[in-house]
Design a protein around this motif. Structure first.
Motif, PDB file in Angstrom:
ATOM      1  N   LEU A 119      12.683  -3.450  -1.002  1.00 11.36           N
ATOM      2  CA  LEU A 119      13.262  -3.100  -2.296  1.00 11.36           C
ATOM      3  C   LEU A 119      13.087  -1.629  -2.625  1.00 11.36           C
ATOM      4  N   ASP A 120      12.206  -0.942  -1.900  1.00 13.34           N
ATOM      5  CA  ASP A 120      12.009   0.504  -2.078  1.00 13.34           C
ATOM      6  C   ASP A 120      12.310   1.212  -0.766  1.00 13.34           C
ATOM      7  N   ASP A 121      13.367   0.795  -0.075  1.00 16.84           N
ATOM      8  CA  ASP A 121      13.695   1.324   1.241  1.00 16.84           C
ATOM      9  C   ASP A 121      14.096   2.789   1.127  1.00 16.84           C
ATOM     10  N   GLY A 122      13.363   3.634   1.828  1.00 16.69           N
ATOM     11  CA  GLY A 122      13.686   5.053   1.860  1.00 16.69           C
ATOM     12  C   GLY A 122      14.453   5.459   3.095  1.00 16.69           C
ATOM     13  N   GLY A 123      15.102   4.487   3.757  1.00 22.52           N
ATOM     14  CA  GLY A 123      15.852   4.810   4.955  1.00 22.52           C
ATOM     15  C   GLY A 123      14.983   4.915   6.196  1.00 22.52           C
ATOM     16  N   VAL A 124      13.747   4.407   6.123  1.00 21.43           N
ATOM     17  CA  VAL A 124      12.839   4.486   7.260  1.00 21.43           C
ATOM     18  C   VAL A 124      13.239   3.436   8.297  1.00 21.43           C
ATOM     19  N   THR A 125      13.336   3.850   9.550  1.00 25.48           N
ATOM     20  CA  THR A 125      13.615   2.920  10.640  1.00 25.48           C
ATOM     21  C   THR A 125      12.519   3.046  11.689  1.00 25.48           C
ATOM     22  N   GLY A 126      12.512   2.102  12.613  1.00 21.20           N
ATOM     23  CA  GLY A 126      11.526   2.149  13.686  1.00 21.20           C
ATOM     24  C   GLY A 126      10.514   1.032  13.559  1.00 21.20           C
ATOM     25  N   ARG A 127       9.522   1.085  14.440  1.00 18.79           N
ATOM     26  CA  ARG A 127       8.505   0.036  14.504  1.00 18.79           C
ATOM     27  C   ARG A 127       7.142   0.594  14.139  1.00 18.79           C
ATOM     28  N   GLU A 128       6.305  -0.289  13.619  1.00 17.36           N
ATOM     29  CA  GLU A 128       4.915   0.057  13.343  1.00 17.36           C
ATOM     30  C   GLU A 128       4.097  -1.213  13.360  1.00 17.36           C
ATOM     31  N   SER A 129       2.790  -1.083  13.319  1.00 17.66           N
ATOM     32  CA  SER A 129       1.930  -2.255  13.440  1.00 17.66           C
ATOM     33  C   SER A 129       0.686  -2.093  12.590  1.00 17.66           C
ATOM     34  N   LEU A 130       0.013  -3.216  12.347  1.00 19.21           N
ATOM     35  CA  LEU A 130      -1.264  -3.249  11.651  1.00 19.21           C
ATOM     36  C   LEU A 130      -2.356  -3.723  12.603  1.00 19.21           C
ATOM     37  N   ARG A 131      -3.537  -3.269  12.393  1.00 15.82           N
ATOM     38  CA  ARG A 131      -4.687  -3.737  13.147  1.00 15.82           C
ATOM     39  C   ARG A 131      -4.918  -5.207  12.841  1.00 15.82           C
ATOM     40  N   ALA A 132      -5.020  -6.036  13.891  1.00 14.40           N
ATOM     41  CA  ALA A 132      -5.252  -7.464  13.675  1.00 14.40           C
ATOM     42  C   ALA A 132      -6.593  -7.659  12.968  1.00 14.40           C
ATOM     43  N   PRO A 133      -6.647  -8.461  11.922  1.00 10.81           N
ATOM     44  CA  PRO A 133      -7.887  -8.618  11.150  1.00 10.81           C
ATOM     45  C   PRO A 133      -8.940  -9.385  11.940  1.00 10.81           C
ATOM     46  N   THR A 134     -10.190  -8.997  11.783  1.00 16.09           N
ATOM     47  CA  THR A 134     -11.281  -9.687  12.464  1.00 16.09           C
ATOM     48  C   THR A 134     -11.518 -11.064  11.877  1.00 16.09           C
ATOM     49  N   GLY A 135     -11.106 -11.266  10.627  1.00 20.00           N
ATOM     50  CA  GLY A 135     -11.309 -12.558   9.987  1.00 20.00           C
ATOM     51  C   GLY A 135     -10.354 -13.638  10.453  1.00 20.00           C
ATOM     52  N   ALA A 136      -9.367 -13.279  11.257  1.00 23.87           N
ATOM     53  CA  ALA A 136      -8.422 -14.265  11.805  1.00 23.87           C
ATOM     54  C   ALA A 136      -8.268 -13.959  13.288  1.00 23.87           C
ATOM     55  N   SER A 137      -9.209 -14.460  14.081  1.00 27.96           N
ATOM     56  CA  SER A 137      -9.276 -14.093  15.496  1.00 27.96           C
ATOM     57  C   SER A 137      -8.085 -14.598  16.290  1.00 27.96           C
ATOM     58  N   ALA A 138      -7.347 -15.565  15.752  1.00 32.10           N
ATOM     59  CA  ALA A 138      -6.190 -16.090  16.478  1.00 32.10           C
ATOM     60  C   ALA A 138      -5.015 -15.121  16.468  1.00 32.10           C
TER      61      ALA A 138
END
Length: 855
Positions: A49-68
């Motif tokens: 809803l606040d798209d600034g025209g950004v494209t591409g891929r990115e990722s988050l660090r998998a949380p340690t609290g959900a090892s799966a």
């Protein structure tokens, strides 16, 4: 890293249920998710809803609290739209929901075959619509006698919180709360994992407070909290056994070892292998579940090993009573067995005091194990990545010959390296505190090293020559954050991002908030806007301040925010906004409404409505209505229109608002800003529906209308200082997707999509085929092909493009990823300008190679 979409992820676990709260930098709308209930990967369609025209891929660090969770990736692809993908280490059950906060998405997880979880509890409950959702109980998950009465109510006493697993509660303390349900929860926030011991349940806060005062001698840090119905159900299902209820986990009835049937032996071998894999990943909960299941088989050659490992896992989880029961049962069964000596040593070691970091023995009034005498925990985490990008192409340009001997008969060929760079990113976070007071320092940025030739620049005034390398540095976050639950204060200072209460993006400054009551929170914010992350230093040419009040409790169906925002430059008022935000979550309905009104320009700056409704047949309908000034109305829009021009009486081109002082009156500047801010309106309707358990259909329709602007003609008749902008007219976009899973391989996902765009300028058609195949738990294959065609109405031309690509993701060890992508691009464009037909063809390749390490 320059303009990220993802922000962070937190987790909370109660029993078998873990909930991920994924926070974005801006507001989002949930459209659909697939598969519906379980699988090894999860694909979630979103709208920014606040798209600034950004494209591409990115990722988050998998949380340690959900090892799966193996990985969390976001892809804002222009053709198929924004998609969030979660990859798991094994098949999981899941459910996706929108949070009450418009920038939060919730994913609840449980092991395959366990009771499904549908909600959220504790501190994260503010983000989830509770409605009438209830968590079904799994009778097999309870570790106590089901006949014991369960007190009514949702209030609990948080007896203790610590950064290590809750150990055994001393018997003398258990007797004082023997009439209550005792259970544990796990909570991760800002990279810190905490364990809580809670006793419930109470019908009112007053009754809970009365019980808390009676327990202060044994639990001096106890406090009261109202939990969700989901946490209550899960707490009951996984409650801790009192001393009278503790029973050996394995039956003491003698069993006769026998040879298992071939099918039984194969299943048990697989189960043992899976449990050993879980142990290597430090996934003790998963290992305990598998080992416990293995103990249900008739006694066999694997039983001693299963029993010993089960005791070891209980020990590592600090469940000493259960570990002791497993070890004692092992020695009863196999007093002369191969592992008897090891088990005796481990049994004796259960009563060994735990030492702190400095070597001293730590004991606290609760009798529970802690990591330090003050109960504080310090933690450092981060992510580091490097990716190399290369894009090169060959272009051929051919025009029709004007005469038989026209030299243009031969094509013009251009070989170019479009992209040749190395992107290095880092995101570091240092946290400290305890369960109620938290301090955090975060720094995130990137450096792009370009290997292309430097660009030659010539100063238009002095004629001086300089060279620009193309290297780019960005600083997307650098802030200090503190929060305290006792004083109910929170503060953050530094470079940060906020998309609420009038602040729409990244800024350098401070934000402070105080929870005045359960239903009222006051916030103050101030600083300078950051236009681009590559702007490393704090700007001095503009500043802002604002205030807001949040109304509504954590679990209220309706919550709202009222705010005031004022942005200024030394000589001008940039923006003055009065606005409100409204959030509604009731049963299957989730709605967000925002209105931002500029009282200086007397215009609605932004009006946004996002509505999502889930039907009983599991289909989902989403509606988004958007009305906004584009770009958002701001006096600085004049600078954008005049940028690079040299005004009368000045020597240098316009690049600051102060350059207009003395040339235009204030009224003229404000009029130019208003005249050169266009109005953009859009309406989007999306519908998703499961066709079968393996197939889902998604449909969407969008109507856009972008207005025009008179330029500078209203202020200066006949002047072209700022050229007029022509309205694009009304544009129509239609799209569909078929999403399938398990069609060829187990746990694969296939997406077939098409789009059609009908605009005053052209008609466009796009077809896209995308497959995501988890070959193994460490390899993921992503082949893709796209075809596009555009029929240009203005030039009587056409454009065709084919883009095949394949991406391979490899996860060599925990918290690591290696990625390789290879793609090609083939396009052909025909045009007829001035009666001269021409054809341009291009073929190119792209290669991306990189790695990411999380720690």
């Amino acid at each position: 890293m320059s303009d990220r979409v993802l922000s962070d992820v937190t987790t909370q676990t109660v029993g078998d249920c873990s909930t991920l709260a994924i926070r974005f930098q801006g507001r989002i709308q949930l459209l659909s998710s697939f598969p519906e209930t379980h699988g090894r990967q999860l694909s979630i369609r979103l709208r920014l809803l606040d798209d600034g025209g950004v494209t591409g891929r990115e990722s988050l660090r998998a949380p340690t609290g959900a090892s799966a969770v193996r990985s969390i990736e976001f892809d804002n692809d222009p053709a198929s739209g924004p998609t969030l993908s979660l990859l798991f280490r094994r098949d999981m059950q899941f459910r996706v929901a929108a949070g009450l906060d418009p920038d939060v998405l919730l994913v609840t997880l449980s092991e395959l075959g366990a009771s499904a979880c549908t909600g959220l509890s504790g501190d994260l409950a503010a983000a989830v619509p509770q409605g009438n959702q209830e968590l079904p109980l799994d009778p097999g998950a309870a570790s106590v006698e089901t006949a014991k009465a369960v007190p009514a109510g949702l209030y609990v006493i948080n007896l203790a919180s610590q950064p290590t697993s809750i150990g055994d509660v001393p018997t003398d303390k258990l007797t004082k709360i023997s009439d209550r349900i005792l259970y544990t929860t796990e909570y991760e926030r800002d990279g810190q994992k905490w364990f809580r011991l809670r006793a419930g349940f109470f019908e009112s806060k007053a009754k809970a407070e009365e019980a808390r005062k009676a327990l202060l001698a044994d639990f001096p840090d106890a406090w009261i909290v109202k939990v969700s119905a989901t946490e209550r159900e899960q707490g009951v299902a996984t409650r801790l056994a009192s001393s009278a209820e503790q029973q050996p986990a394995v039956s003491t009835t003698p069993a006769t070892a026998r040879e298992l049937a071939e099918d039984e032996k194969a299943k048990l071998d697989t189960l043992v292998a899976d449990s050993e894999a879980a142990i290597k990943l430090d996934d003790y909960d998963r290992a305990i579940q598998l080992l416990t299941k293995g103990m249900t088989y008739p006694e066999n050659a694997q039983t001693p090993r299963l029993l010993e490992l089960l005791g070891l896992m209980r020990e590592r989880k600090a469940q000493k009573a259960q570990a002791r029961a497993e070890y004692e049962e092992y020695l009863r069964r196999y007093p002369d067995g191969e592992g008897a000596d090891r088990v005796k040593q481990r049994l004796a070691g259960l009563d060994t005091p735990v030492e702190g970091a400095s070597g001293q023995t730590l004991r606290d009034p609760t009798g529970l194990r802690q990591a330090s005498s003050a109960g504080w925990k310090w933690d450092a985490r981060g992510s580091f990545s490097q990716f190399y990008f290369r894009d090169q192409s060959q272009t051929k340009f051919v025009t029709a010959p004007l005469t038989p001997n026209d030299p243009n008969r031969d094509p013009v060929i251009d070989d170019a390296v479009n992209v040749n760079q190395l992107l290095t990113t880092a995101d570091m976070t240092l946290t400290g505190g305890n369960d109620r007071t938290t301090y955090l320092i975060r720094a995130a940025g990137s450096y792009t090293k370009s290997f292309r030739a430097k660009t030659k620049l010539v100063d238009p005034v002095t004629g001086a020559i300089s060279f620009r390398s193309g290297d780019v540095k960005t600083l997307s976050a650098l802030y200090f954050d503190a929060s305290d639950k006792d004083t109910k204060l929170s503060a953050r200072i530094g470079r940060q991002t906020r998309n609420s209460a009038g602040v729409l993006g990244r800024f350098d400054g401070g934000l402070i908030g105080v929870q005045a009551s359960k239903k009222v929170r006051f916030n103050l914010v101030g600083g300078t806007p950051v236009l681009r992350a590559r702007d490393i230093f704090v700007r001095s040419d503009r500043y802002f301040y604002g205030a807001s009040v949040d109304i509504g409790g954590k679990r209220d169906t309706i919550q709202s925010t009222i705010y005031w925002y004022d942005e200024r430059s030394p000589d001008y008022i940039n923006r003055q906004a009065l606005g409100t935000e409204l959030r509604v979550a009731k049963d299957a309905l989730n709605m967000y409404l925002m209105v931002d009104y500029d009282i200086h320009y007397n215009r609605v700056n932004l009006g946004l409505l996002s509505l999502n409704y889930s039907l009983k047949d599991q289909s989902n309908i989403s509606i988004t209505a958007d009305y906004r000034q584009s770009p958002l109305l701001n006096t600085w829009n004049v600078v954008n229109g005049l940028y690079g021009q040299t005004l009368p009486g000045q020597l240098s081109p316009v690049d600051e608002l102060s350059d207009l002082r003395g040339v235009f009156t204030d009224g003229q500047v404000y009029q130019l800003a208003a005249d050169n801010t266009i109005v953009a309106k859009s309406l989007t309707v999306s519908y998703s529906r499961p066709i079968t358990s393996k197939l889902q259909a998604n449909l969407d329709f969008t109507m856009n209308h972008t207005g025009g602007a008179p330029g500078s003609t209203r202020v200066f008749p006949g002047s072209t200082l700022i050229a007029p902008t022509i309205s694009t007219g009304t544009e129509y976009y239609y799209g569909f997707q078929l999403v399938g899973s398990g069609m060829i391989f187990s746990n694969d996902i296939y997406i077939i999509g098409g789009r059609y765009a009908d605009t005053p300028r052209s008609r466009s058609y796009t077809a896209d085929v995308n497959a995501r195949i988890p070959v193994t738990s460490k390899f993921k294959l992503n082949p893709r092909a796209r075809y596009g065609f555009r029929d240009d109405r203005l030039t009587n031309g056409s454009y065709r493009q084919i883009q095949p690509s394949v991406r391979i993701n490899y996860y060599p060890f925990k918290n690591s990823e290696v990625e390789f992508e290879f793609g090609a691009n083939f396009n052909k464009q025909k045009s007829n300008m001035g009666g001269i037909p021409s054809t341009t063809t291009e073929q190119g390749i792209l290669v991306n190679l990189g790695y990411r390490l999380d720690f």
